[in-house]
Each structure stands twice: as structure tokens, then as C-alpha cells.
Design a protein around this motif. Structure first.
Motif, PDB file in Angstrom:
ATOM      1  N   ARG A 142       0.835  -1.198   0.000  1.00 27.98           N
ATOM      2  CA  ARG A 142       0.000   0.000   0.000  1.00 27.98           C
ATOM      3  C   ARG A 142       0.879   1.261   0.000  1.00 27.98           C
ATOM      4  O   ARG A 142       0.578   2.249  -0.688  1.00 27.98           O
ATOM      5  N   SER A 143       1.976   1.228   0.756  1.00 22.76           N
ATOM      6  CA  SER A 143       2.885   2.375   0.775  1.00 22.76           C
ATOM      7  C   SER A 143       3.409   2.685  -0.618  1.00 22.76           C
ATOM      8  O   SER A 143       3.501   3.863  -1.018  1.00 22.76           O
ATOM      9  N   LEU A 144       3.760   1.665  -1.371  1.00 22.44           N
ATOM     10  CA  LEU A 144       4.302   1.897  -2.707  1.00 22.44           C
ATOM     11  C   LEU A 144       3.250   2.445  -3.658  1.00 22.44           C
ATOM     12  O   LEU A 144       3.580   3.202  -4.583  1.00 22.44           O
ATOM     13  N   GLN A 145       1.997   2.100  -3.464  1.00 21.79           N
ATOM     14  CA  GLN A 145       0.947   2.738  -4.265  1.00 21.79           C
ATOM     15  C   GLN A 145       0.859   4.226  -3.938  1.00 21.79           C
ATOM     16  O   GLN A 145       0.754   5.076  -4.836  1.00 21.79           O
ATOM     17  N   LEU A 146       0.901   4.565  -2.653  1.00 19.64           N
ATOM     18  CA  LEU A 146       0.857   5.966  -2.241  1.00 19.64           C
ATOM     19  C   LEU A 146       2.063   6.733  -2.767  1.00 19.64           C
ATOM     20  O   LEU A 146       1.932   7.857  -3.285  1.00 19.64           O
ATOM     21  N   LEU A 147       3.241   6.123  -2.635  1.00 21.93           N
ATOM     22  CA  LEU A 147       4.471   6.819  -3.012  1.00 21.93           C
ATOM     23  C   LEU A 147       4.607   6.930  -4.528  1.00 21.93           C
ATOM     24  O   LEU A 147       5.144   7.928  -5.028  1.00 21.93           O
ATOM     25  N   THR A 148       4.155   5.925  -5.262  1.00 23.07           N
ATOM     26  CA  THR A 148       4.207   6.017  -6.717  1.00 23.07           C
ATOM     27  C   THR A 148       3.300   7.135  -7.209  1.00 23.07           C
ATOM     28  O   THR A 148       3.657   7.888  -8.136  1.00 23.07           O
ATOM     29  N   ALA A 149       2.136   7.269  -6.610  1.00 23.11           N
ATOM     30  CA  ALA A 149       1.252   8.372  -6.976  1.00 23.11           C
ATOM     31  C   ALA A 149       1.903   9.718  -6.656  1.00 23.11           C
ATOM     32  O   ALA A 149       1.866  10.654  -7.478  1.00 23.11           O
ATOM     33  N   LEU A 150       2.509   9.832  -5.486  1.00 22.10           N
ATOM     34  CA  LEU A 150       3.179  11.080  -5.122  1.00 22.10           C
ATOM     35  C   LEU A 150       4.354  11.365  -6.052  1.00 22.10           C
ATOM     36  O   LEU A 150       4.576  12.518  -6.455  1.00 22.10           O
ATOM     37  N   LEU A 151       5.118  10.338  -6.414  1.00 26.57           N
ATOM     38  CA  LEU A 151       6.231  10.507  -7.343  1.00 26.57           C
ATOM     39  C   LEU A 151       5.734  11.022  -8.691  1.00 26.57           C
ATOM     40  O   LEU A 151       6.311  11.956  -9.272  1.00 26.57           O
ATOM     41  N   ALA A 152       4.669  10.401  -9.213  1.00 25.47           N
ATOM     42  CA  ALA A 152       4.145  10.820 -10.511  1.00 25.47           C
ATOM     43  C   ALA A 152       3.674  12.271 -10.470  1.00 25.47           C
ATOM     44  O   ALA A 152       3.906  13.053 -11.416  1.00 25.47           O
ATOM     45  N   ASP A 153       3.022  12.661  -9.381  1.00 22.43           N
ATOM     46  CA  ASP A 153       2.539  14.041  -9.260  1.00 22.43           C
ATOM     47  C   ASP A 153       3.704  15.002  -9.084  1.00 22.43           C
ATOM     48  O   ASP A 153       3.731  16.102  -9.674  1.00 22.43           O
ATOM     49  N   THR A 154       4.688  14.633  -8.281  1.00 27.61           N
ATOM     50  CA  THR A 154       5.850  15.488  -8.057  1.00 27.61           C
ATOM     51  C   THR A 154       6.601  15.764  -9.356  1.00 27.61           C
ATOM     52  O   THR A 154       7.035  16.894  -9.612  1.00 27.61           O
ATOM     53  N   LEU A 155       6.749  14.747 -10.192  1.00 30.86           N
ATOM     54  CA  LEU A 155       7.463  14.905 -11.450  1.00 30.86           C
ATOM     55  C   LEU A 155       6.605  15.522 -12.548  1.00 30.86           C
ATOM     56  O   LEU A 155       7.124  15.932 -13.589  1.00 30.86           O
ATOM     57  N   GLY A 156       5.292  15.559 -12.331  1.00 34.85           N
ATOM     58  CA  GLY A 156       4.405  16.117 -13.342  1.00 34.85           C
ATOM     59  C   GLY A 156       4.025  15.142 -14.433  1.00 34.85           C
ATOM     60  O   GLY A 156       3.719  15.548 -15.563  1.00 34.85           O
ATOM     61  N   CYS A 157       3.991  13.848 -14.107  1.00 30.56           N
ATOM     62  CA  CYS A 157       3.679  12.827 -15.110  1.00 30.56           C
ATOM     63  C   CYS A 157       2.217  12.914 -15.539  1.00 30.56           C
ATOM     64  O   CYS A 157       1.345  13.288 -14.749  1.00 30.56           O
ATOM     65  N   ASP A 158       1.965  12.488 -16.759  1.00 29.54           N
ATOM     66  CA  ASP A 158       0.593  12.339 -17.245  1.00 29.54           C
ATOM     67  C   ASP A 158       0.031  11.034 -16.670  1.00 29.54           C
ATOM     68  O   ASP A 158       0.608   9.964 -16.901  1.00 29.54           O
ATOM     69  N   PRO A 159      -1.105  11.095 -15.941  1.00 29.69           N
ATOM     70  CA  PRO A 159      -1.615   9.878 -15.294  1.00 29.69           C
ATOM     71  C   PRO A 159      -2.376   8.941 -16.224  1.00 29.69           C
ATOM     72  O   PRO A 159      -3.066   8.044 -15.749  1.00 29.69           O
ATOM     73  N   GLN A 160      -2.222   9.085 -17.552  1.00 26.13           N
ATOM     74  CA  GLN A 160      -2.977   8.231 -18.456  1.00 26.13           C
ATOM     75  C   GLN A 160      -2.612   6.750 -18.307  1.00 26.13           C
ATOM     76  O   GLN A 160      -3.396   5.886 -18.689  1.00 26.13           O
ATOM     77  N   PHE A 161      -1.452   6.450 -17.724  1.00 24.37           N
ATOM     78  CA  PHE A 161      -1.063   5.055 -17.520  1.00 24.37           C
ATOM     79  C   PHE A 161      -1.997   4.343 -16.535  1.00 24.37           C
ATOM     80  O   PHE A 161      -1.955   3.119 -16.417  1.00 24.37           O
ATOM     81  N   LEU A 162      -2.847   5.110 -15.854  1.00 21.75           N
ATOM     82  CA  LEU A 162      -3.824   4.552 -14.917  1.00 21.75           C
ATOM     83  C   LEU A 162      -5.240   4.556 -15.470  1.00 21.75           C
ATOM     84  O   LEU A 162      -6.176   4.164 -14.751  1.00 21.75           O
ATOM     85  N   ASP A 163      -5.416   4.970 -16.691  1.00 22.84           N
ATOM     86  CA  ASP A 163      -6.754   5.110 -17.257  1.00 22.84           C
ATOM     87  C   ASP A 163      -7.529   3.793 -17.124  1.00 22.84           C
ATOM     88  O   ASP A 163      -7.017   2.715 -17.428  1.00 22.84           O
ATOM     89  N   ALA A 164      -8.785   3.895 -16.678  1.00 18.00           N
ATOM     90  CA  ALA A 164      -9.592   2.697 -16.422  1.00 18.00           C
ATOM     91  C   ALA A 164      -9.782   1.856 -17.678  1.00 18.00           C
ATOM     92  O   ALA A 164      -9.828   0.623 -17.602  1.00 18.00           O
ATOM     93  N   ARG A 165      -9.882   2.494 -18.854  1.00 16.46           N
ATOM     94  CA  ARG A 165     -10.055   1.737 -20.096  1.00 16.46           C
ATOM     95  C   ARG A 165      -8.806   0.935 -20.419  1.00 16.46           C
ATOM     96  O   ARG A 165      -8.879  -0.223 -20.830  1.00 16.46           O
ATOM     97  N   LEU A 166      -7.671   1.553 -20.232  1.00 10.87           N
ATOM     98  CA  LEU A 166      -6.401   0.875 -20.478  1.00 10.87           C
ATOM     99  C   LEU A 166      -6.249  -0.337 -19.569  1.00 10.87           C
ATOM    100  O   LEU A 166      -5.913  -1.444 -20.013  1.00 10.87           O
ATOM    101  N   ILE A 167      -6.507  -0.145 -18.288  1.00  8.32           N
ATOM    102  CA  ILE A 167      -6.320  -1.208 -17.308  1.00  8.32           C
ATOM    103  C   ILE A 167      -7.352  -2.309 -17.508  1.00  8.32           C
ATOM    104  O   ILE A 167      -7.046  -3.502 -17.337  1.00  8.32           O
ATOM    105  N   ALA A 168      -8.568  -1.970 -17.887  1.00 12.64           N
ATOM    106  CA  ALA A 168      -9.588  -2.990 -18.125  1.00 12.64           C
ATOM    107  C   ALA A 168      -9.153  -3.933 -19.242  1.00 12.64           C
ATOM    108  O   ALA A 168      -9.427  -5.142 -19.201  1.00 12.64           O
ATOM    109  N   ALA A 169      -8.481  -3.393 -20.258  1.00 12.99           N
ATOM    110  CA  ALA A 169      -8.017  -4.227 -21.357  1.00 12.99           C
ATOM    111  C   ALA A 169      -6.912  -5.191 -20.920  1.00 12.99           C
ATOM    112  O   ALA A 169      -6.655  -6.194 -21.589  1.00 12.99           O
TER     113      ALA A 169
END
Length: 487
Positions: free
Chosen positions: A210-237
């Protein structure tokens, strides 16, 4: 907190047993144990451990009296070596053993369970050496040390101090345990140390996952990443349930995040493939949860007594810890890949070529200061240690005991290894969290997702910036504990 046996027990119960805990044996369970004991007293024919020798010497008669038979059972198992097991494992093992015996199929005396529960109500903890169990006919050697300590023999801990067991019992207000042959065998003839160590490791890894999920989200936001890698359509596929669970959780953490536009189209795999990696870990942890759920309601013993219509005494192998061995080996693989992820994410964060222009090692004054340099060296060592020790233990079977135990699972070794690795993974999470806190200090953008901003605020309140350099071992632990406690 109070528990009633036989349970079912849960991972949080094993964790709670590290401190004094009230454990009871309600009237229905006590009646079942008493019935089993009375049935044993009237049973006819050879009964392993009650009328016979042990292990490969089962073909020989045991000793004439119950007390001598107990001595005969436990004395020859005093062959363990090495440092004492961590006290939380030993106390959790006492709870698991009491839960198994409380199911009434072992023919054990009720006062044996009472002694286990009484000890759990104090800080009394047997001193148990780490090495000696093959996890096949139960954790014979480590549990023999636990049983002997309850009798006032060997050593035990009280309030964290190591004492002769007789002194520790007296100071704790506990009476030495009296045993006959069946009682002694029932105390040792199960894989309770294996189950306890695996359960504690599993609980810790759930928290780090769970910590790594929290920290990965914080890392992505800190760096300014596009969160499309989490898109529900992508993951459903992708079709894997664990990935769907992880991505859903991380999307919630990143709700409101605004990409910076300064990142490459495709992030490194340590960010872009995090939902797939962490999702696979989630599915694996679910499998291990199932094994532990079964072990925590299991009667791990031999023989088992069934006082019903046919009055059966059945000799078999319910002490064989193969499920836990496979699960612990699987957990080691999960830990290793989670460790790889945390170490790679920290490496990305301290590298100015990939961290959107932050200073190398996140140093406040590069050259004059060194920022996360020492912490990154330690995380590399942690990850290497975990990976080196991830070789499956369950495939190492060696015959022993005059080929009576001709296949053995080595689940105890696997579970203890996972317990150690889980602590290193926790520290890896803390190192990454410390890096994210320092990144904010040396110029990273403020998180744009409210949940990520709130986590960073808590880290900044708990851990000072690294300016100037200072020892960071305690800060890593503070950061790890803070993130692990975040819901």
C-alpha cells in the motif's frame, strides 16, 4: 483486545500478540478439548507419541510414565542453534499453537492451552533459537524450546530481558507447566512458528504494498507525469484483477493532478508499469492470504482424535508445512520485485537527467552536501540482499530422520526469510518517502492532487529537510512508519 479460541485468528491478531493480550477458551471449546482428552485416556492400541517412541523410532516403546514420556519427547529436541528468534514471532507462534490445540482434535490437556494463554497475557516469551526446523513434522526443535521454557527449563524473556525460564515464570506470576507425552508432542508437532513468521511477514508486506501505491502516486505528481497510464479503459483491457484494484486506488490518489507537460510521452517502466507490477503483487498476496487463512484454522498435529461414532485415532501428516513453504517462497518473489520498484523509483528521483532538473542526489548544495547519496547506497544494498535470498526454500528438500522424513518443505526457513525481507522492504519504502520529502525542499513542484499534497505535508511535518547533511537512518524509519500508517 481479547480473543476467544479457537478463532479464527487473523493477521492483526498475530501482530497484537507481540504485547500482552487476553486470550480465552470459551466453554464450548473447553468442552471439546476435555472430550478429546477423555477419549485419549480410554483409547486402545498404539498411539504415536503416547505409547511409542518418536520419529524414526516409532517402532519402539516409549517410556513408562507420562512425565518421563514428556521428557523423552522434549529433551532430544534441544538441538537448536543460532540467535534467538524475534520475540513477536515466538509470541505469535504460541497463539497459533493454542488455536490449533483448542480445536479439540489433539487429545491435549486443557491446562496446556490455559498455560499458553496465560503466558500471552504477560510479557513472558520463550527464548527460541532460530535454526533447526525443517518444517515437516511440525516445527519440532523451536517449539520444543518454547515448551521447555513454559516448564521452567531453558531461558525466556520477561519485559525484554533474557532470564532463566524458571525465574521469568516466577516474576510473571506463572506456574511451570506439567506435561505428559501426548501434551508434549502436541505442543511441538505443528508448524506454528512457520505460520506465525509468515503471517507477520505477510501483514508487513501488505502495508509496504500500500505504501508503494501511495508513493508512486506522489512521485508521478511530483514529477508532473501524465496519469494516463492509470486510465480505467487501459487497465480494463489488461484483464488482471490486481491491476484493476491498484489502478483504481492510485487514480483516487491522483484525482485532480495536472500534468506538467515537461515529461516524455512515455514514462520509465517504474512509473508507467507500476499498476501492472503492483497489481500482480496484489494477486499474489491474495493467494498467500488464502494459505494463511487455512493455516490459521488448521489442526496442525499428529495423530488426530475423532471421538465420534467410530472413535478413530488417525495417524497422518497434518503437521507438514508445504502450503506455507510455497506461500513464503511466493512472498519472497513479491518482496523482491517490490524492492526493485522502490529502489528504481528512488534512483529516478535522485538522477538530474530524469527527475525534471532537480539537483543530483537531491542535495541542497551539490558537492558541499550529499543529500540522499548515503540513503541510496543503503537501498541498493537492501535490494541486493533481498534478491540474493529470494531462492525458493521449498525446493531444497533433504531426507532426514532415517528417511522417515524423506521429503521436507523447509517452510520455516522460507517464512523466517520473508520476515527479514519484509523489514528491508519497509526501509526501502521509507527511503523513497524521504527522497520525495527532500525533492520538495530542493525545488520539485508542489503536488497538484489533494491526496498527494496531504501526504507530502505529513512527511514535511515529520521529517526536517536534509540541509545540512546528517545521519538519516532514523529519518528513514520515521518516513516508512508514517506512510505505512496512511489510509
Amino acid at each position: 483486545m481479547a480473543l476467544d479460541l479457537p478463532g479464527p485468528l487473523h493477521l492483526d491478531d498475530l501482530h497484537a500478540a507481540a504485547s500482552p493480550i487476553a486470550v480465552g477458551l470459551p466453554a464450548p471449546a473447553r468442552a471439546a478439548v476435555t472430550e478429546g482428552r477423555a477419549f485419549l485416556a480410554g483409547a486402545r492400541g498404539p498411539i504415536y507419541g503416547s505409547t511409542t517412541g518418536f520419529g524414526a523410532l516409532v517402532g519402539y516403546a516409549g517410556r513408562a510414565t507420562g512425565a518421563d514420556q514428556a521428557d523423552n519427547t522434549l529433551a532430544h529436541l534441544g538441538a537448536g542453534q543460532g540467535p534467538d528468534l524475534p520475540l513477536p514471532i515466538v509470541r505469535a507462534a504460541l497463539l497459533v499453537r493454542a488455536g490449533s490445540l483448542a480445536r479439540g482434535l489433539s487429545g491435549v490437556s486443557p491446562h496446556v492451552i490455559d498455560a499458553l494463554t496465560a503466558a500471552l497475557g504477560t510479557t513472558f516469551t520463550p527464548a527460541v533459537p532460530r535454526y533447526g526446523s525443517v518444517g515437516a513434522s511440525g516445527d519440532l526443535i523451536p517449539l520444543a524450546y518454547a515448551a521447555q521454557a513454559l516448564r521452567g527449563r531453558g531461558h525466556a524473556y520477561l519485559d525484554g530481558a533474557r532470564l532463566p525460564a524458571a525465574d521469568a515464570l516466577e516474576k510473571a506470576g506463572l506456574a511451570p507447566l506439567t506435561l505428559d507425552g501426548r501434551d508434549a508432542l502436541a505442543l511441538v508437532n505443528g508448524v506454528s512458528v512457520t505460520t506465525a513468521a509468515l503471517g507477520l511477514a505477510q501483514r508487513a508486506v501488505h502495508r509496504s504494498h500500500r505504501s508503494l501505491q501511495l508513493l508512486t502516486a506522489l512521485l508521478a505528481d511530483t514529477l508532473g507525469c501524465d496519469p494516463q497510464f492509470l486510465d480505467a479503459r487501459l487497465i480494463a483491457a489488461y484483464s488482471h484483477p490486481g491491476a484493476a484494484r491498484v489502478a483504481s486506488f492510485m487514480r483516487a490518489r491522483l484525482a485532480g493532478a495536472v500534468p506538467s507537460g515537461d515529461r516524455p510521452l512515455q514514462e520509465p517502466y517504474s512509473i508507467r508499469c507500476a499498476p501492472q507490477l503492483l497489481g500482480a503483487a496484489s494477486d499474489a498476496l491474495s493467494y498467500i492470504d488464502g494459505v494463511l487463512a487455512a493455516d490459521l484454522v488448521s489442526v496442525s498435529d499428529n495423530p488426530l482424535l475423532f471421538p465420534g461414532t467410530d472413535g478413530a485415532v488417525l495417524h497422518g501428516g497434518n503437521f507438514f508445512g508445504q502450503p506455507a513453504a510455497f506461500a513464503a517462497d511466493h512472498l519472497a518473489l513479491v518482496i523482491a520485485q517490490l524492492a526493485n520498484l522502490a529502489e528504481r523509483q528512488l534512483d529516478l528521483l535522485v538522477d538530474p537527467a530524469r527527475n525534471t532538473g532537480l539537483p543530483p542526489m537531491l542535495a541542497a548544495g551539490p558537492g558541499q552536501q550529499h543529500g540522499l547519496q548515503g540513503v541510496q547506497l543503503a537501498t541498493t544494498a537492501f535490494a541486493a540482499h533481498i534478491r540474493r535470498d529470494a531462492t525458493p526454500a521449498g525446493m531444497q528438500s533433504l531426507p532426514t530422520n532415517l528417511h522417515n522424513q524423506d521429503v521436507v518443505p523447509f517452510g520455516t526457513q522460507a517464512a523466517l526469510r520473508a520476515y527479514d525481507q519484509a523489514e528491508l522492504l519497509h526501509l526501502l519504502c521509507g527511503s523513497l518517502a524521504l527522497g520525495l520529502r527532500q525533492a520538495a525542499y530542493v525545488g520539485a513542484r508542489n503536488p497538484t492532487a489533494p491526496a498527494c499534497a496531504a501526504l507530502l505535508d505529513r512527511l514535511e511535518a515529520a521529517v526536517p529537510p536534509i540541509d545540512p547533511d546528517r545521519p538519516l537512518d532514523a529519518d528513514v524509519r520515521v518516513a516508512a512508519d508514517l506512510v505505512a500508517a496512511t489510509t
